[in-house]
Design an enzyme around this catalytic site. Structure first.
Site, short mmCIF file in Angstrom:
data_model
loop_
_atom_site.label_atom_id
_atom_site.label_comp_id
_atom_site.label_asym_id
_atom_site.label_seq_id
_atom_site.Cartn_x
_atom_site.Cartn_y
_atom_site.Cartn_z
N GLU A 27 0.84 -1.20 0.00
CA GLU A 27 0.00 0.00 0.00
C GLU A 27 0.88 1.25 0.00
O GLU A 27 2.03 1.21 0.47
CB GLU A 27 -0.89 -0.02 1.25
CG GLU A 27 -1.83 1.18 1.35
CD GLU A 27 -2.93 1.00 2.39
OE1 GLU A 27 -2.86 0.03 3.18
OE2 GLU A 27 -3.86 1.83 2.40
N ASN A 174 -12.25 -1.37 -0.90
CA ASN A 174 -11.59 -1.90 0.28
C ASN A 174 -12.33 -1.44 1.53
O ASN A 174 -12.65 -0.26 1.66
CB ASN A 174 -10.14 -1.37 0.33
CG ASN A 174 -9.42 -1.73 1.62
OD1 ASN A 174 -9.00 -2.87 1.79
ND2 ASN A 174 -9.29 -0.77 2.54
N GLU A 175 -12.60 -2.35 2.43
CA GLU A 175 -13.23 -2.03 3.71
C GLU A 175 -14.34 -0.98 3.54
O GLU A 175 -14.30 0.11 4.14
CB GLU A 175 -12.19 -1.59 4.76
CG GLU A 175 -11.20 -2.71 5.05
CD GLU A 175 -10.31 -2.47 6.27
OE1 GLU A 175 -10.32 -1.37 6.84
OE2 GLU A 175 -9.60 -3.43 6.65
N TYR A 254 -6.88 -9.06 11.42
CA TYR A 254 -5.56 -8.79 11.99
C TYR A 254 -5.44 -9.42 13.37
O TYR A 254 -6.44 -9.53 14.10
CB TYR A 254 -5.33 -7.28 12.10
CG TYR A 254 -5.02 -6.62 10.77
CD1 TYR A 254 -3.74 -6.63 10.26
CD2 TYR A 254 -6.02 -6.02 10.02
CE1 TYR A 254 -3.45 -6.04 9.02
CE2 TYR A 254 -5.74 -5.42 8.78
CZ TYR A 254 -4.44 -5.44 8.30
OH TYR A 254 -4.15 -4.87 7.09
N GLU A 311 -6.17 -9.13 3.69
CA GLU A 311 -5.29 -8.47 4.67
C GLU A 311 -5.28 -9.31 5.93
O GLU A 311 -6.35 -9.59 6.50
CB GLU A 311 -5.79 -7.06 5.01
CG GLU A 311 -5.59 -6.08 3.87
CD GLU A 311 -5.99 -4.65 4.23
OE1 GLU A 311 -5.92 -4.28 5.43
OE2 GLU A 311 -6.37 -3.92 3.30
N GLN A 360 2.05 -6.01 5.73
CA GLN A 360 2.28 -5.73 4.33
C GLN A 360 3.71 -6.15 3.99
O GLN A 360 4.49 -6.41 4.90
CB GLN A 360 2.05 -4.26 4.04
CG GLN A 360 0.63 -3.80 4.33
CD GLN A 360 0.29 -2.41 3.81
OE1 GLN A 360 1.06 -1.77 3.10
NE2 GLN A 360 -0.89 -1.92 4.18
#
Ligand code: AHR
Length: 510
Positions: A27, A174-175, A254, A311, A360
């Site tokens: 990113e 995204n999200e 996460y 992710e 990432q």
């Protein structure tokens, strides 16, 4: 010494472990692109066309299958036309999500596609759904993938690239429930269908459109996206306009320990209790994958729609003195073991989970690589990806604990401290074994059934302490040969050190 007995059914190959489960994510965030992948054409750091060669070389060694870009939250603020043409003329923008810094757009579409070519990785491009237009997204695909004299193909040629690129993976935002537009699931599902409809296949390019999915265990989000596929279910061959909607649904998860978002804990300074709590969190991934897969099964029993975890990884406090918006954290043995237990879960759910992207790749969150000026550091997590390479596109094999499994009490919960998975490819079996116990070695007795195992080769990743990490000057976390492996009458005995990850490979004759 603790002991666990497992049965490996070498003659019962299951789902293919898609190599894209070992995917990556880059990113425009902190030093991931700038300083990580990209140093620019005037840099003294060895580069090709501005792209760091040491980073490319290290990632090529992992056979990285795909790279997701440009975000993340950044993707829904990104306007691709700002990132093409002569660099000195490219407009600037504010990277409002990550550090509020000025982005000069010197790394754009051509630079990303050149990077993918150098890496031998397939591009996964995320379109701007949150603040972009359908037209803008449609034109980006035309620019990237169209061969003829179309306006966008001509624009690409004017910018120096004649041939179209191949773009297999296309993210629809995204999200969207958060930084990607603050939408509800129903509103987003409509938008995903709209953007999906105009995300066209040009020439031979076939897009695998990935609808942006849930946070963690928000199964409701997945359900709404599945309901909205309607008659468009699946791979696009169903009927009529079916080919223009989405083929996969993502989610993000996460490993965050807390106690609060403001206090996620240090990446390097933690005690055994915090270490075990991290592992409890990491092991939740299996339940969450299964939860999304169950919802999808109800609508799509033939598993034609893919589940994508685009992710995942650890998220700790940033390193002291660094920009809080840059998400720079060190990476220890603890991170490596978070990765290895994730992969075991991925392998077990390979029938539905088709892609995953660690967050990432360089200098951000659970990174593979850290750059420090012209120095490059391979993190402990990097080594897990390297040791597990043999699982790419292999057939998952059942690995079942027989009897009791060692555990560790963590608050009110019991953490299983053994994790493992296995696969087979080209007559070889690869076993991945994790011992989460911080103090005690583990003897793993593997009863190999359905095949005759040949001479094993074993490797281990560990260090003297769970907080050990690599820097530009010291590399205490390295892979070494594991001597303590014995094979007798189809029984493989492996002794692995505390807080370690090991792989054992052997030929298996049927
Ligand atoms: O990876 C960092 C950020 O985490 C991403 O931009 C966003 O999608 C997620 O919340």
């Amino acid at each position: 010494m603790q002991r666990v007995e497992v049965v490996l059914d070498a003659d019962l190959p299951g789902a293919r472990i898609n190599r894209h489960l070992y995917g990556h994510f880059a990113e425009h965030l902190g030093r991931c692109i700038y300083g990580g992948f990209w140093v620019g054409e005037d840099s003294d750091v060895p580069h090709e066309g501005g792209i760091r060669l040491d980073v490319v070389q290290a990632l090529r060694a992992l056979d990285i299958p795909n790279l997701r870009w440009p975000g993340g939250c950044f993707a829904d603020t990104y306007h691709w036309r700002d990132g093409i043409g002569p660099r000195e003329q490219r407009p600037r923008m504010v990277n409002s999500h990550w550090g509020d810094v000025v982005e000069d757009n010197s790394f754009g579409t051509h630079e990303f596609m050149a990077l993918c070519e150098m890496l031998g990785a397939e591009p996964y491009v995320s379109a701007n759904v949150g603040s972009g237009t359908v037209r803008e997204a449609a034109q980006w695909i035309e620019y990237l993938t169209r061969a003829d004299e179309s306006p966008m193909a001509q624009l690409r040629r004017a910018n120096g690239r004649d041939e179209p690129w191949s773009v297999p993976f296309w993210g629809l935002g995204n999200e969207p429930w958060g930084c990607g537009g603050g939408m509800g699931a129903g509103a987003y599902a409509e938008l995903a269908r709209q953007f999906g409809t105009y995300s066209l296949d040009h020439g031979d390019n076939r897009l695998y459109r990935i609808a942006a999915g849930a946070a963690d265990a928000d199964y409701r989000w997945t359900e709404v996206l599945m309901q909205n596929l309607g008659r468009y279910l699946g791979d696009g061959e169903v009927s009529g306009h079916g080919k223009n909607t989405y083929q996969a649904i993502s989610f993000h998860h996460y490993t965050i320990v807390g106690p609060t978002w403001e206090q996620k804990g240090s990446a390097t300074e933690f005690d055994a209790d915090e270490y075990y709590r991290t592992m409890l969190k990491a092991r939740e991934i299996e339940r969450i994958i299964a939860g999304h897969a169950n919802v999808m099964d109800a609508y799509d029993p033939d598993k034609r729609v893919g589940l994508v975890l685009d992710e995942w990884g650890t998220w700790f406090d940033v390193e002291p003195g660094t920009n809080p918006g840059f998400l720079f954290q060190q990476n220890t043995m603890r991170d490596a073991l978070v990765a290895s237990v994730h992969f075991d879960a991925f392998h077990r759910h390979a029938d539905r989970l088709v892609m995953a992207n660690i967050a990432q790749t360089v200098n951000v969150l659970q990174a593979m690589l850290l750059t420090d000026g012209d120095a490059l550091v391979l993190t402990p997590s990097y080594h897990v990806f390297a040791m597990n390479k043999g699982h790419h596109d292999a057939a998952a094999l059942p690995l079942t604990v027989r009897g009791t499994t060692p555990t560790q009490r963590v608050g009110d919960e019991e953490l299983a401290t053994f994790s493992g998975s296995a696969s087979t490819k080209d007559g070889q079996v690869l076993l991945s074994l994790t011992n989460l116990d911080a103090e005690t070695p583990l003897q793993v007795a593997v009863d190999v059934r359905g095949a005759v195992p040949g001479g094993p080769v074993a490797r281990v990743l560990t260090a003297d302490r769970i907080g050990a990490h690599n820097t530009a000057s010291q590399t205490p976390v390295q892979v070494r040969e594991l001597q303590d492996v014995h094979l007798h009458d189809g029984l493989l005995q492996v002794t692995v050190p505390p807080h370690s990850f090991a792989t054992v490979s052997f030929p298996a004759a049927r």
